[in-house]
Every structure is written in structure tokens, then in C-alpha cells.
Enzyme design. Structure first.
Site, short mmCIF file in Angstrom:
data_model
loop_
_atom_site.label_atom_id
_atom_site.label_comp_id
_atom_site.label_asym_id
_atom_site.label_seq_id
_atom_site.Cartn_x
_atom_site.Cartn_y
_atom_site.Cartn_z
N SER A 144 -2.65 17.34 -3.42
CA SER A 144 -3.99 17.80 -3.03
C SER A 144 -4.02 19.29 -2.70
O SER A 144 -3.02 19.86 -2.25
CB SER A 144 -4.47 17.04 -1.80
N SER A 193 2.17 15.46 3.75
CA SER A 193 2.72 14.85 4.96
C SER A 193 4.15 15.30 5.24
O SER A 193 4.99 15.28 4.35
CB SER A 193 2.68 13.33 4.84
N GLN A 245 5.01 15.32 -0.78
CA GLN A 245 4.26 15.29 -2.03
C GLN A 245 3.18 16.37 -2.03
O GLN A 245 2.29 16.33 -1.18
CB GLN A 245 3.61 13.91 -2.17
N GLY A 246 3.27 17.32 -2.93
CA GLY A 246 2.28 18.41 -2.96
C GLY A 246 1.30 18.24 -4.10
O GLY A 246 1.44 18.87 -5.16
N GLU A 263 3.01 1.21 -7.45
CA GLU A 263 2.07 1.18 -6.36
C GLU A 263 1.75 -0.26 -5.97
O GLU A 263 1.57 -0.59 -4.82
CB GLU A 263 0.79 1.91 -6.77
#
Lengths: 362, 405, 362, 405
Positions: free
Chosen positions: D137, D169, D134-135, D252
Site C-alpha cells: 500500500s 506492519s 510487506q510493502g 490465503e
């Protein structure tokens, strides 16, 4: 809890709150606290408690009560707590609960209808859970110091825990009868009244239905007391949030500062978790689930902490006005701090929760 | 009783002073005043009258205004002696002063007053012949003091003052008020403020008590309606009020030493209480969990004692600016409040009763009442004189240099 | 402490910090931590510790040391702690202190000069203060498990607490001699090295100067360890404050938020009080004041808490970068958390402070 | 082991599912993987390879994508089954997923993806044939995500992307990245953001690991230098990225149920550890002060269990907006972090050792290592995905309605 149930409860609580706000608002409560030598027993509140069925929430219908669940009693008591309501209603409901849990059908039939109807005031000794040393002599004469007892001077029925070897049994005493002395004592918390009770061979009657009811009773007592605390906590937060939205210092509302916003957010989290824990415990006790005692300890420990923190925050974030007598914050705070030590303080309950986990984990 | 003091009196000067004062206190505090809780079981008016009388006696014996110049009615002593005085007062459980504004108003007069003001006001202040109150806060100017609205307008040889003050302790029984009002409304908020010395008998002043949550009468609000004050009663110059207030920091430091001595006494009471109270059938003092809580406040109090020792050394060395004033204020408030919480934990279900529960140990009633009072009183200590939030802001910005929001 | 003294100390500490920053900066420390199988013993640091007299701070001049006070040792160790310095200097200084406190003149004369000069590495067992079970057999042969010991593989001299009925005596063992086994063990904290030591009839020599030195030693040990913690805490705060002044989010420096500013203010207060408590304890022990043991407990308890809070805040307020390996925050945090349990955790010390007060108060 | 579950499976449907999955796990998790700490004593690469293989097996047996539609390769189950699945995984100490972005990217594709995207990406995602990262930040856009600077410019039929991502990550070993970039720079900051599905083999991508303080390889930074991405790889429409991200709240919630199950396992490990470790010569579990600390985390964990039960009931009833998402996030982080602190208190001086100190009890090494890892890992939990400070801000402003600064 079914959805229908939940809606009914919201309605019942809402009705109770409105009624209390109209008939015994925070000013009226302050007047009761002010009158330290008065009975601390507003007639309109007691009348409502009887007429609206609050006193009999947990009393079976056949004995004049509503025969509802612990969660319903929690709902009612939360409403009363949110108004910091004075009066012997909680003491009376606790005594009734002891009789319901421990009494025989005959004992219940004899006592509960009068309680449900508000015809007698009842109370319980031993709420602080430190061991008392009350013993039964021949012919059921009870002797020993009961310590501080809620509304001892007003009560007609007194429930006391009596030592029986390693066990504890619940007994009934006629609080107005022979061998009972009551020495009234003032409390910093003006929203209730209290007295020291001593038994000198007072005629007692054992609750014979369930001789082990004491252990269940103190958990029910913890949950009912916690309901009052939760009411205090929620209202304290509401009033504080409203205040810091409006009160300005340094050209902006005080509540815009993270130094105020973050602690209040923490209070909100604590109250939310306390509420969940409390209703869960009420249901678990009702269903006599295996872990119900632990759930009650979880709830009381959390309600203790939430009520203390919420009411302390109420004082802190009102600034100087918050620690004056005319402002109701001190009523909330003192009562929350008093109840923190009734039916188990957080240390007592945490110890029991840890014990449960240590025993249950392989 | 064992109180480790915060003033190093190994030097002969301090030790002699200490012993002399201790002997005087021993001989002059009535025996019945000594036990814990004595003042907490008495009505407010009676207490103040008794204290006022005692303070006159103390003044006449030379034990007041320790570090004030002789020419204005003080003893002419050193800051060190002043600190020893405060400690001995606490040790002897001497009555709190009936004139609590002495440490604020006294130095203000000394540092900023004109000669006639010093001559006129200081001695009756020290002797409690005249009681003073402080009119700073207003309903909309608490933490944000500079935004106060009480206005003073010069009309010939006097000012006319209109406005409202709040948290003015003991105002209804005071003789004089030390009042901060706005004299100029242009410029920055904290400029244009002036300090006035006001006779409370002046027409237009209406002072009413506001009861404290402890039940005590202490705070008051004061309404000022066209109150005429002679222009000569300005202290420190017109529009110089903010400067005067900020000139009192050193004095506040000395006052805190005295405050520490009282806290120390409170801790002793707490420890004594722990030995009397029973929890779960044994002395609270033997409960390992309660011992941890008690141990923590002892740790914090020892640290405050060391902090006081350093402060005293700095004062003796004539140190200037006290960058740790907000740290001191913050730590005092938190620690004293923690002490209150430990008290309720030790006392359990009887903490709030006016008499000890006989099934919870043989507890001295005065001790219970005094600790109970302290517990409630401490809720105010993270609010009055700048909240704990304000103190942390000041530490963050002035000491650590963090940016303002 | 005289003013001249104080100035000298500031100078000495400043010199030490500068030297360390130039010769073993945080990057170099990280490299030591990275090399988990290395000796954890940077030669330049050890050389400096010997040459600048740090190792011998407390060792009398006649035995090659500087003969300075505990407060001076605190100053030096705070400087080393502020650099999260790796190496066996603290272990060695602790062992030297045990010998100084407990050894005879002959024992001191034999051992201390080599230690002061950096010619031997020494260490101590029992720093965690939980009772060990090491006993002395005939002919002074020692047996028992010593648990985890700092730099056990490197050390030549080992000081161990040995049971003697109800008492504890300090003994010396040749760590490279017979009957001593060392099993190295890795630690999460890469700024030191550790091994498990077991004695199997290892020849021992009792410190005969003061048989009760153990009780004094553990207080001196607490103060010396706390000095390292105070160094960690102060540097952690400095680095964090610098960062939050510059780091911007939502258009302003992170440190402008009270949610960051207030916790950092609390850390500053904690560190300031810890510093005061620590230097006071050092002086009180030096002067063998009546309350010196309590003062040491006050200092260690507060340094434990301040170092944990300051280094945890270092991670928290650096945001994500703060929990990465290349950033030094974890070095500070892990070491602070390790030392929290050496020479008494806060629970241990609070108990002793409470005990002191309860005994001293009438 | 005794884990009170958070899902009421008195209903037959849930119970049957639970027993069937439990049996499968029992038969298919190698025995040597079961003990605490197994994964913490292995190198990162090896662990991921093992897990990936196991996940394929699990997928092929029908135990993946529990609540994903069958047509896209899921099992087609209910949210209730999904929650039961998560609990049983924790109960069995099953390996953590090798593809941790499944709960974010899966639902994003389902809710916002075009048909071809769902067909193309979901199955290989669920089977861990393709690992995703996941890109979101960036170095200067952490809590303040909307201020990200990575830019995507449309050039004909593709976008050209330039910028830098961080905290991505496992990026260096991933096959695909889910990237948020700025496509429009006018208007409000959170508008003009777009989500892209990017093949990590595309030229111009450079991904490097950043080691975690635990020593594990997990985070990475990703540099994007003129990376060409086909225009059809936009997810949810150009400039609609913020909307997509905020559409994932329900998902979530379900994921947190699974997280709770793991926390619950950690608490069991902690309690077990308390029985093994000795402090001051007796089992830590018998120390009254340590029991208080342990009791407190048990209280908090029980409350989170009840919270999860309510959340599950709400999901089952199809509830919408979750106003308590920040409360959940905040409480999880604090409680897990408290658990870590209790671990170090129980372990005392051996908490940081890779093996238990034999003089401090007979402690299982795997248990020590796993709790040690958890302790360190929890420091990130009050930071990642919105700091504890941010959560309290959101609660204060959105839930309590307090004004913004």
C-alpha cells in the site's frame, strides 16, 4: 457427502427443476394463487412427486420409498421451492417423516407405502412450535384445537403433538374420521392451502416407536422447510440478477449501481452461507451427531433470514413491476415470510443456539 | 385511542377547528365503518363507490379542500387547519379518499392553471364528482422519469398524443388524467416536457388495471393511441412540465403530515395487536425480544412525529425550499416497512391468515387484516415516487454535496 | 422554542465551537488521550466552561448560573462534544443538575455558586443505571460500591443514588472526606478519566428538596449525555464527508461511489432525526410534559445509534488512516461507544418506550 | 474448553498429528501465557521478543512451516496438517506469530522464487531469525493498489527505488521487506509492477511506526530514497508483480482456516464473558435480548466453521480458483465486527475499562482486556486488504456478473 453422491444430487435437482419448469411454471403457479377457492393441488405436480419418488425420498425402500438421506430430501425440496410449487407435498413429506421417526415398524409398514405412492395426502399440526393444548382422553380420544394446519381439508392422515405431562408425543388421527372438524381459512400466500383443525374426542393412535420423536421431528421439519426457503431464495436472486443486468435507468443497467449491486452481493453471501448450513445440518441430523439440534437451528435461522432478504430484494430491485400481482415476486416473498414462522422463527432458533453455546462453554 | 398529534393546537383557532371537525366526523362516519379492517374486507369497486358518496357529503358540509380558496370551491382555511384535518381524519378512521390525486393535481391547478382551468376543474375534483389519475411513469421511465417517451404533437388547435403510461392508479375508473408527455425532443431530457389535462373518455385511450400484490385493484396501465387533446388543456405552458412538477414540493410536505397521521394510527393498531396475539403461550406484548422490536418502531415513529411538528411550524412560518424532502420520504418508507416486519414477528405463523388462529390468542379479524394489508403495501413504499436508493443518492449529492459518479 | 431563542443558541454554539477549535483542537485532545496518566483536565477548557457560563447553564441566576433551559445546555454540550472535549465539565454539570432537581433551596444556595464558578469539580455515581447497592446507615453514613465514576479522583462533590426500600434517593458525599476510597482505572477512551469509588461509612447528606428527583435526574442525564453524542456524530459526519469528497481511488473521489454515499446519507438521516428528538426531549422535560420521560428515551436511544453509526462510518470511510492513533476518528468512536452505555443504552430505552406505548394504547 | 474443529480428523493421519502437536504445545507454552489477555497487558517490544524466542524453539522442535518442503526448512506436511496446526495453536492460546507475513511471503518464494532465493530466505523466515514486512500500500494507493507510484529504475546490475509505503506492519523492526514497485509506466496500470526482496538495512530506507487506534505499535510507513537493490532480488520476474500477488489465493484460503480458529477462540471468550458480566443485577447470559445477540454471532460463526470445513475439503481435493475468496473475506470481517459489538453490549458501561467494574460482576481482567482489544481491532477488518465495499463490488461483478458502473 461423497463426490458421487453430490453429482447424483445435482442431477436429481436439475431434473426436478426442468420438469417443474415445463409442467408448472411460474404462470401456472400464479393461476393456482389466483384461484383462492381451488384446492391448491395441481395434479401434475402431485403425480410427479409420487412417480419421481420425491414423496418417498426419506421413506425406507421396504415401504416403497427411495430410502435416501435428509440431504437428498433437501435437494428435492429446494428444487420444488425454487418453483414456488403449490401442493401438499411438503405437508405429506413432513407427516411421513414424523411416522418414520416415531412410528413402530408396523405403523410404518401400514402407512408409508400409501404416502410414498401418492395415494394419500398427509399433514402435521403444530408446525409453528408454539405449544398446542391437545390432550388424550380415555381410549386414546384426542381433544383440543390444532390451530392452522397445512392442507387440512385435503389430508387423510393428520399427525398431532399431544401433551403428556411435560412431554410431547406424536399421535395419528384419521383426518376424515369422527371428531375432526376443519374450517378452511384463506392465506395471503396463495401457493398453499390451510385450515383450522379442532379435535373433539377424535380417535387417535400414538406413534409408539420412539415416544420422544417430537424433538427430532421438529428439527427434521425445520431442515425440510428451510430447503423450500433456500429454493425460493436462490431463484429470487437469479431472477433479480438477470433483471438488473438488462433494466436500464439513467442510461445504464440498474445493476451497475452499487446501491443495487452491494445489497445483491449481501443476498448472495447470505444464500451461500444458508446453503452450507442447511446441508451440514441435514448430514448432522442424519448421523445423529451430538450438536445436530444446534446445527438445525443454525440452518433454519439463516434460511429464514436469507429467504426473507432475497425475496424482499426481488421486489425492491424490480421496481414497481415487482409489487404487481402478475409478476411472481410476491409469490416468493409471501411464501418466504410464511415459512419464516414455521418450525421456528429466527428468534426461536437463535435462543437455542445461544443456550447450546452457554451450556457447552466452560 | 390516544394519538399525540403533530400540530400544536394550543392556539384557539386550531383547537376550535379541530373540535368542530371531530364532532362532524363523529356524527357522519357510519358506526360500522369504524373498526380496523373494515375497508380491507370489502371489494374494491364497492369501497370506491361508498367513499365517493361519503366525500360528496363531506364536501357539501364544508369539509373538503380545507386550504383551497373559496372562489374555486375550497374552504379557504390555513395550512395548519389542513394538517389538523388530516389528523382528525386518521383519528376517526375516516375512509381514504376516492380521489387520491387531489394533493397533487389540486395545487398544480392552483399554482399553474389558467383561470378557466381553476374554475372548471377544482370544485369537481374536491367533491370527487370527477376522479383524476396521474400519468407520469412509463415502462422505461420509472426512477428516471425525464426519459419518458410518450409524445404530444401540436396539430392546429390540438395535440395528438401517443404512448404508454404505467402505475396510473385507478385510471380505468377515472374521469380525467394529468399527463406528462414530451413536446420537444431536442435539448436536455428534462426540458421539453408538458403537462396535459385529458378527458379519459377521449377516443384512443385504453386503460387497464394491474392488480397489486395485495390483491387490490389500484394501479393501471394506459395506452394512448392518437389521442386528440385541445391545446388549451396544457397546464403551465408548453415545455414547462418539469417546472410544474418541481413546484409542488411545499404541497407534498403538507400531504406527508396527513400520511404521518395514518402511520400513527397503524402503530396504534400494531400495539393493540401485540396485546391480543400470543407467542409461546403468553401475550406477545410480554415477550422482551418482541418488546424491543416494538420499542424501536415506537422510537422511529415518535421521531417522525417531531419531524412533522417541525415541518408544520415551517409551513406556518411560510418556509420555502424543503431540503429534507428526500429524508422524509426515505424515513417514512423505512419506518412503515419496519412496522410491517414487526407485525409479522408479533403475529408469527398467523400473520398471513385471513382469520386469527384461535390457538394464538383472541385476535380481532379486522385488525389482523388491516395490519396484513399494511405489511404488504409497505413493500411498495421504498419504490414508488423514487426508490429508497434514489432518495439516498439525492441526500448524498444535494444535501451532503458528495460528487456524482 | 422561539425564533429569537433559536438564533441566540446558534450564536452561542458557534462561539463555543470557535473558541474550542482555537484553544483545544483535535491535536490537543489527542495529546490529552496520549497522556493516560495525566489528569485529563485541560485548564483552558475548564476556565472557559466557568467564564463563559457553560457550567452554570442550568443553574439558576440567583446561584450564579445563567438559569437557561435544558435545550440551551444541549446546545453547549453539543459544541463540546463536537470537539471531543476532555475534562470534568459534563460530570460537574450532571452533579449540579442533580442538586438543582433534588436539593433544597439551602442546599442549592450552598453548592451551586461554587460549581457555576468552576471552583469545584463534582461528579455522579450510577450513570450506567444498573442498580447499585449503596445504603445509608445510622447518622447518614453511606456504604457500598459505587462502581466506575467519572473523574472520581478530581471531584470534591459526589452525588450518589442510595437505596431506600423500593425507592432511590440522591445523596451528597464529600469526595475528599472520610470513608471514601477512589481507585483510578484507565479507560480505552482517553478523553475522560474514571475511577472506582467505594464508600465505607462516608458521611452523607440527602438531597431533601425532591426525594423522587432520581427519576427526573436520570432523564435529564440521558439528554445531557446525548447532547455530547450528537456533537460527536455531527462532527464525525462533517469530517468524513469532507474527506471522501477529496480522497480519490480508481480515478474518482471515493464519495462518488454509492457504496459510500448511501451509508453516509443514512448517517445524515440518523443524525437529523436524533437532533430533532433531542431538542424535543429537552423541551418536554423542561415543561414537565406528560410524555417527557418517553421523549427522553426516544432521544437517547436515537443518539446512541446515530453516534455509534456516524463514528464507525468515520473510521470505515477514511480507510486505513481512520484506524490509526494520530487520526482523531478513534477518539470519536471510543467516546461514542462509551456514552452509548451511560444513562441507558438503546435496549434500556427501547424497553421503556415500548412499555409506555403498551400502557397508553387501549 | 470445547472447540468444534473445522478439520475432519477422523482419518488417522490427521488425528495422530493433532495429538502430537497438542502434547508439544501443552509442554512448551509457559503456563503464565495461557490466560486470556496475557499479551494484551504487555508492551509491544517485550511481546515480540518473547514470541520470537518461542518461535525459534518451536521451529527447532519441527513445528513450523508445516506444509513447506523439507529441503527449504519446512516440515513437509500436508495442507490438512497445516490447518490442524492452526487450530491447535488457537486452542492452546499460543502466541501470535512474530512474523505475520509468513503466509504471504513464504508461498511467494516457493511458487515464484529462484532456487537461490528459496534456499536463502525460507528457513530464516520460518524460524523468525529474519522478520519480514510487506510493502504494497501507498498513501494514494489503498484499495486501488494498481495505481501505486513507488518507482524502481534499473541502473546496471541494480535497481534504484524511490517512493513511500504505508501500512507496512512492523517495518521498523523487520529485517527484510517484500516490496511492490512500478518498473514500467506505459500500458495498463496493473502491468509494469515488480516485486523486490529488500534488506531493510540498505541505505535510504526510513521506517517509522504509526500507532494503531488500539494503542499498539504495528503499522508503519516506509520512505525509500534512492534505495539500491541488486537486480537478482527481483521475485518472479520484472513486470510480473501483479501475477505473483494473484497467485497466492490458494494460500490465503489455508490462512483463513487459521484465522477462523482464532475467531472461534474469541467466541468462546465472549460466551465465557457473558457468564461473568452482570447487567441489571443478573448475569448477562440470562438476559433474553442479549441472548439473541449472542445467538446471532454463534449462528454466523457456526456457518463460518462449516464454510471452513468445505474449504479444507476443497484444498485436500486440490481445488483451483476460489471464487468465494471475497465472500470469505467479507463474512469474516462482518462477523468478527459483530462479535465486538456483542461484547460491548454484554459489558455495558465497563466495556472500555482496563479492569472490570466490581459492581458489574466478577469479571476476569485478562478476558475483558482481550475482548476489548478484539472489539477495537475489528474496526480494521472491514478495511485492510480490501474494504467491505470492495468485496461486495467483486462479489457483484465477478460472481453475480453484474455490470461495472
Amino acid at each position: 457427502m461423497t463426490a458421487a453422491n453430490a453429482e447424483e444430487r445435482v442431477l436429481a435437482e436439475d431434473t426436478a427443476r426442468r420438469w417443474l419448469e415445463q409442467h408448472c411454471d411460474l404462470k401456472a403457479v400464479l393461476a393456482v394463487a389466483e384461484d383462492a377457492n381451488g384446492a391448491g393441488h395441481p395434479a401434475q405436480v402431485w403425480r410427479a412427486a409420487a412417480d419421481m419418488g420425491w414423496l418417498g425420498t426419506l421413506i425406507p425402500e421396504k415401504y416403497g420409498g427411495l430410502g435416501l438421506s435428509l440431504a437428498d430430501a433437501v435437494t428435492v425440496l429446494r428444487a420444488l421451492g425454487s418453483g414456488v410449487m403449490p401442493g401438499p407435498y411438503l405437508a405429506t413429506m413432513l407427516a411421513a417423516e414424523a411416522i418414520r421417526l416415531g412410528g413402530t415398524a408396523a405403523q410404518q409398514a401400514r402407512l408409508l407405502p400409501d404416502i410414498a405412492a401418492g395415494r394419500v395426502v398427509a399433514t402435521v399440526a403444530g408446525a409453528r412450535l408454539d405449544e398446542l393444548d391437545i390432550t388424550a382422553g380415555s381410549g386414546g380420544k384426542l381433544s383440543g384445537a390444532c390451530g392452522a394446519v397445512a392442507y387440512a381439508s385435503l389430508a387423510q392422515i393428520l399427525v398431532v403433538p399431544v401433551r403428556n405431562g411435560a412431554a410431547t408425543n406424536l399421535w395419528l388421527v384419521d383426518a376424515k374420521g369422527p371428531g375432526v372438524t376443519v374450517a378452511p381459512c384463506q392465506s395471503v400466500d396463495g401457493t398453499w392451502r390451510v385450515g383450522f383443525v379442532t379435535l373433539h374426542g377424535a380417535p387417535g393412535e400414538r406413534l409408539e416407536g420412539d415416544p420422544d420423536a417430537w424433538w427430532r421431528f421438529i428439527r427434521h421439519g425445520a431442515v425440510l422447510t428451510a430447503a423450500d426457503q433456500l429454493g425460493l431464495a436462490g431463484r429470487a436472486l437469479d431472477i433479480t440478477v438477470d433483471y438488473v443486468k438488462l433494466r436500464e435507468q439513467f442510461g445504464r443497467p440498474v445493476g451497475a449501481n452499487q446501491g443495487v449491486k452491494h445489497p445483491l452481493a449481501e443476498v448472495y453471501v447470505a444464500i451461500t452461507m444458508a446453503r452450507k448450513g442447511l446441508f451440514h445440518a441435514a448430514d448432522a441430523l442424519e448421523r445423529r451427531e451430538r450438536d445436530a439440534f444446534m446445527s438445525a437451528s443454525v440452518a433454519k435461522a439463516k434460511c429464514n433470514d436469507a429467504a426473507r432478504d432475497a425475496t424482499a430484494a426481488m421486489i425492491q430491485f424490480h421496481g414497481a413491476i415487482g409489487f404487481t400481482w402478475p409478476h411472481p415476486a410476491h409469490l416468493f416473498f409471501k411464501r418466504a415470510k410464511r415459512q419464516e414462522y414455521e418450525f421456528g422463527d429466527s428468534t426461536w432458533h437463535r435462543e437455542r443456539v445461544a443456550d447450546h453455546w452457554l451450556k457447552e462453554t466452560a | 385511542m390516544n394519538i399525540a398529534t403533530t400540530v400544536d393546537t394550543s392556539a384557539a383557532e386550531g383547537q376550535a377547528f379541530r373540535l368542530e371537525f371531530r364532532a362532524w366526523l363523529e356524527a357522519n362516519i357510519p358506526h360500522e365503518w369504524r373498526p380496523a379492517g373494515f375497508w380491507h374486507m370489502m371489494d374494491d369497486q364497492g369501497a370506491i363507490a361508498l367513499r365517493r358518496e361519503w366525500e360528496r357529503k363531506k364536501y357539501d358540509a364544508g369539509w373538503a379542500g380545507i386550504d383551497f380558496p373559496v372562489e374555486y370551491g375550497g374552504r379557504g382555511g390555513t395550512p395548519l387547519q389542513r394538517a389538523i384535518y388530516e389528523e382528525e381524519m386518521a383519528l376517526a378512521n375516516a375512509p381514504e379518499t376516492a380521489n387520491p390525486q387531489i394533493p397533487i393535481i389540486g395545487p398544480s391547478l392552483l399554482l399553474f392553471g389558467e383561470e378557466w382551468q381553476k374554475k372548471r376543474f377544482i370544485k369537481p375534483l374536491l367533491r370527487s364528482d370527477e376522479l383524476w389519475c396521474q400519468g407520469f411513469s412509463e415502462p422505461n421511465a420509472g426512477s428516471d422519469l425525464a426519459s419518458l417517451r410518450t409524445k404530444a404533437e401540436l396539430q392546429g388547435d390540438h395535440f395528438v398524443i401517443n404512448g404508454q403510461k404505467i402505475w396510473t392508479s385507478f385510471a380505468p375508473i377515472c374521469d380525467w388524467m394529468f399527463l406528462l408527455a414530451r413536446t420537444t425532443s431536442t435539448g436536455k431530457k428534462h426540458q421539453g416536457l408538458t403537462l396535459f389535462l385529458i378527458d379519459m373518455k377521449t377516443p384512443g385511450i385504453d386503460a387497464r388495471f394491474i392488480k397489486h400484490m395485495t390483491g387490490r385493484l389500484d394501479f393501471a396501465e394506459v395506452f394512448l393511441d392518437d389521442v386528440k387533446v385541445p391545446a388549451e388543456n396544457v397546464l403551465g405552458g408548453v415545455d414547462q412540465g418539469w417546472k410544474v412538477i418541481n413546484g409542488l414540493l411545499r404541497e407534498e410536505r403538507v400531504a406527508r403530515i396527513g400520511q404521518y397521521a395514518f402511520y400513527r394510527r397503524h402503530l396504534e393498531l400494531l400495539v393493540r395487536f401485540a396485546k391480543q396475539a400470543k407467542r409461546n403461550g403468553r401475550p406477545a406484548a410480554e415477550d422482551p425480544v418482541l418488546r424491543q422490536k416494538l420499542g424501536q418502531v415506537c422510537v422511529d415513529m415518535e421521531l417522525l412525529r417531531i419531524h412533522s411538528l417541525e415541518t408544520m411550524a415551517a409551513i406556518a412560518n411560510g418556509a420555502g425550499q424543503d431540503q429534507d424532502a428526500p429524508l422524509t420520504k426515505y424515513s417514512y418508507g423505512e419506518t412503515h416497512q419496519d412496522m410491517g416486519e414487526v407485525f409479522t414477528d408479533l403475529a408469527g405463523a398467523m400473520w398471513h391468515l385471513h382469520e386469527g388462529d384461535p390457538t394464538q390468542g383472541d385476535v380481532d379479524q379486522g385488525l389482523l387484516r388491516e395490519l396484513q394489508f399494511i405489511f404488504m403495501r409497505t413493500r411498495a413504499e421504498t419504490i414508488s415516487g423514487g426508490t429508497a436508493q434514489i432518495q439516498r443518492n439525492i441526500i448524498g449529492e444535494r444535501v451532503l454535496g458528495l460528487p456524482r459518479a
